[in-house]
Write a protein that holds these residues in place. Structure first.
Motif, PDB file in Angstrom:
ATOM      1  N   LYS A  88      38.970  33.225  59.098  1.00  0.00           N
ATOM      2  CA  LYS A  88      39.848  34.110  59.848  1.00  0.00           C
ATOM      3  C   LYS A  88      40.304  35.254  58.950  1.00  0.00           C
ATOM      4  O   LYS A  88      40.579  35.064  57.763  1.00  0.00           O
ATOM      5  CB  LYS A  88      41.056  33.332  60.366  1.00  0.00           C
ATOM      6  N   GLY A 101      43.071  36.794  59.036  1.00  0.00           N
ATOM      7  CA  GLY A 101      44.441  36.547  58.578  1.00  0.00           C
ATOM      8  C   GLY A 101      44.468  35.657  57.345  1.00  0.00           C
ATOM      9  O   GLY A 101      45.297  35.847  56.440  1.00  0.00           O
ATOM     10  N   THR A 102      43.575  34.696  57.294  1.00  0.00           N
ATOM     11  CA  THR A 102      43.487  33.810  56.132  1.00  0.00           C
ATOM     12  C   THR A 102      43.067  34.591  54.896  1.00  0.00           C
ATOM     13  O   THR A 102      43.610  34.397  53.805  1.00  0.00           O
ATOM     14  CB  THR A 102      42.474  32.681  56.391  1.00  0.00           C
ATOM     15  N   ARG A 156      43.513  37.764  54.303  1.00  0.00           N
ATOM     16  CA  ARG A 156      44.625  38.613  53.856  1.00  0.00           C
ATOM     17  C   ARG A 156      45.654  37.790  53.075  1.00  0.00           C
ATOM     18  O   ARG A 156      46.219  38.251  52.085  1.00  0.00           O
ATOM     19  CB  ARG A 156      45.285  39.288  55.061  1.00  0.00           C
ATOM     20  N   THR A 157      45.890  36.568  53.539  1.00  0.00           N
ATOM     21  CA  THR A 157      46.846  35.694  52.859  1.00  0.00           C
ATOM     22  C   THR A 157      46.365  35.340  51.459  1.00  0.00           C
ATOM     23  O   THR A 157      47.142  35.369  50.492  1.00  0.00           O
ATOM     24  CB  THR A 157      47.063  34.403  53.673  1.00  0.00           C
ATOM     25  N   LEU A 158      45.084  35.010  51.326  1.00  0.00           N
ATOM     26  CA  LEU A 158      44.532  34.663  50.012  1.00  0.00           C
ATOM     27  C   LEU A 158      44.569  35.863  49.070  1.00  0.00           C
ATOM     28  O   LEU A 158      44.890  35.725  47.882  1.00  0.00           O
ATOM     29  CB  LEU A 158      43.096  34.157  50.171  1.00  0.00           C
ATOM     30  N   SER A 211      46.687  38.345  49.239  1.00  0.00           N
ATOM     31  CA  SER A 211      48.099  38.560  48.899  1.00  0.00           C
ATOM     32  C   SER A 211      48.550  37.590  47.805  1.00  0.00           C
ATOM     33  O   SER A 211      49.260  37.980  46.866  1.00  0.00           O
ATOM     34  CB  SER A 211      48.964  38.386  50.152  1.00  0.00           C
ATOM     35  N   CYS A 212      48.120  36.326  47.916  1.00  0.00           N
ATOM     36  CA  CYS A 212      48.476  35.329  46.894  1.00  0.00           C
ATOM     37  C   CYS A 212      47.878  35.708  45.542  1.00  0.00           C
ATOM     38  O   CYS A 212      48.529  35.584  44.501  1.00  0.00           O
ATOM     39  CB  CYS A 212      47.990  33.947  47.311  1.00  0.00           C
ATOM     40  N   ASN A 239      50.022  38.617  44.098  1.00  0.00           N
ATOM     41  CA  ASN A 239      51.387  38.250  43.700  1.00  0.00           C
ATOM     42  C   ASN A 239      51.434  37.260  42.550  1.00  0.00           C
ATOM     43  O   ASN A 239      52.357  37.294  41.724  1.00  0.00           O
ATOM     44  CB  ASN A 239      52.130  37.678  44.906  1.00  0.00           C
ATOM     45  N   CYS A 252      41.508  22.431  54.946  1.00  0.00           N
ATOM     46  CA  CYS A 252      42.766  22.915  55.515  1.00  0.00           C
ATOM     47  C   CYS A 252      42.764  22.716  57.027  1.00  0.00           C
ATOM     48  O   CYS A 252      41.779  23.015  57.706  1.00  0.00           O
ATOM     49  CB  CYS A 252      42.948  24.387  55.175  1.00  0.00           C
ATOM     50  N   ASP A 262      42.928  26.317  58.948  1.00  0.00           N
ATOM     51  CA  ASP A 262      41.676  27.069  58.933  1.00  0.00           C
ATOM     52  C   ASP A 262      40.628  26.179  58.285  1.00  0.00           C
ATOM     53  O   ASP A 262      40.653  25.946  57.076  1.00  0.00           O
ATOM     54  CB  ASP A 262      41.840  28.376  58.148  1.00  0.00           C
TER      55      ASP A 262
END
Length: 255
Positions: A75, A77-78, A80-82, A84-85, A88, A160, A163
């Motif tokens: 996905k 969205g997944t 983008r999350t990875l 972002s992690c 950061n 997971c 996802d």
């Protein structure tokens, strides 16, 4: 053509992808064809040439030639999350490519016509009984992902629930995360030794190519600095415009 010829060995006995047999009564052989493509770099330059043998899966009949076909896809969205992690927490981002991914899974009874260019006296009246999946078969994505999932879970990774294309592994306070999109794999996390071990394990289980730091994935170019990651779909948009024959040099005056 030399690079393309390297792809033609999917039909050779060394790959153990098929057996030459007589077509059983009541069975239908699916057709096949060669698809020649150019694999570009994120900059639009020629990376390599690919010749892929694909089956004409659109001729398969549900309930006769195949059953379940669903296979999960990563996905956006997944991803983008990875990303972002990784930004950061300062995690590295690695990318792997599985060569001939569908050739790594086992296949049920499927028969295919002799590939173009391979017909000879020994193939007259015979068909290929496929032992491994090929691109184009309806059941190939599902069979490949199931094979990949079992191999990764045997390495100690957990799938997971949010996802199913994401797998993770905790080791003390460290974590390693992996996401897969068909034959593209990305790996991130703060456990350097585990990431190295994972790459080696995947290399033993499958034929993979280490592409180094993540640069291009799902049509998105990734450019990373020490403090941020820049995402761009410039190449994707240009390819889209080229396919639709839209000229960027034409200027239209709007009222």
């Amino acid at each position: 053509m030399e690079r393309c010829n390297e792809r033609r060995d999917v039909c050779s006995p060394k790959k153990q992808t098929r057996d030459l047999v007589q077509l059983p009564v009541g069975k239908k052989a699916v057709g096949c064809k060669w698809v020649f493509t150019v694999k570009p770099t994120p900059e639009g330059l020629i990376d390599r040439y690919k010749a892929r043998l694909v089956t004409k899966g659109y001729n398969q009949t549900y309930g006769i030639d195949y059953d379940e076909t669903f296979a999960p896809m990563a996905k956006m969205g997944t991803m983008r999350t990875l990303i972002s992690c990784a930004v950061n927490f300062g995690w590295p981002f690695h990318q792997l490519d599985v060569k001939n991914a569908f050739l790594h899974d086992d296949l049920q009874e499927v028969y295919m016509e002799i590939p173009p260019g391979f017909a000879n006296n020994q193939t007259v009246g015979k068909v290929c009984r496929l032992k491994k999946s090929l691109y184009g078969l309806k059941q190939s994505p599902r069979a490949w992902f199931d094979r990949f999932r079992r191999a990764v879970c045997d390495m100690g990774y957990t799938q997971c629930n949010g996802d199913h294309t994401v797998f993770y592994k905790h080791k003390g306070s460290f974590i390693t995360i992996m996401a897969v999109y068909v034959d593209d794999i990305i790996i991130t996390g703060d456990d350097v030794e585990e990431i190295k071990f994972l790459k080696e394990s995947l290399g033993k289980a499958f034929e993979v190519k280490d592409l180094g730091p993540l640069r291009y994935f799902l049509g998105i170019e990734i450019v990373r600095s020490q403090k941020r990651i820049l995402l761009s779909q410039r190449k994707y948009v240009l390819d889209l415009l080229a396919e639709t024959c839209i000229c960027l040099d034409v200027v239209h005056v709007a009222p």
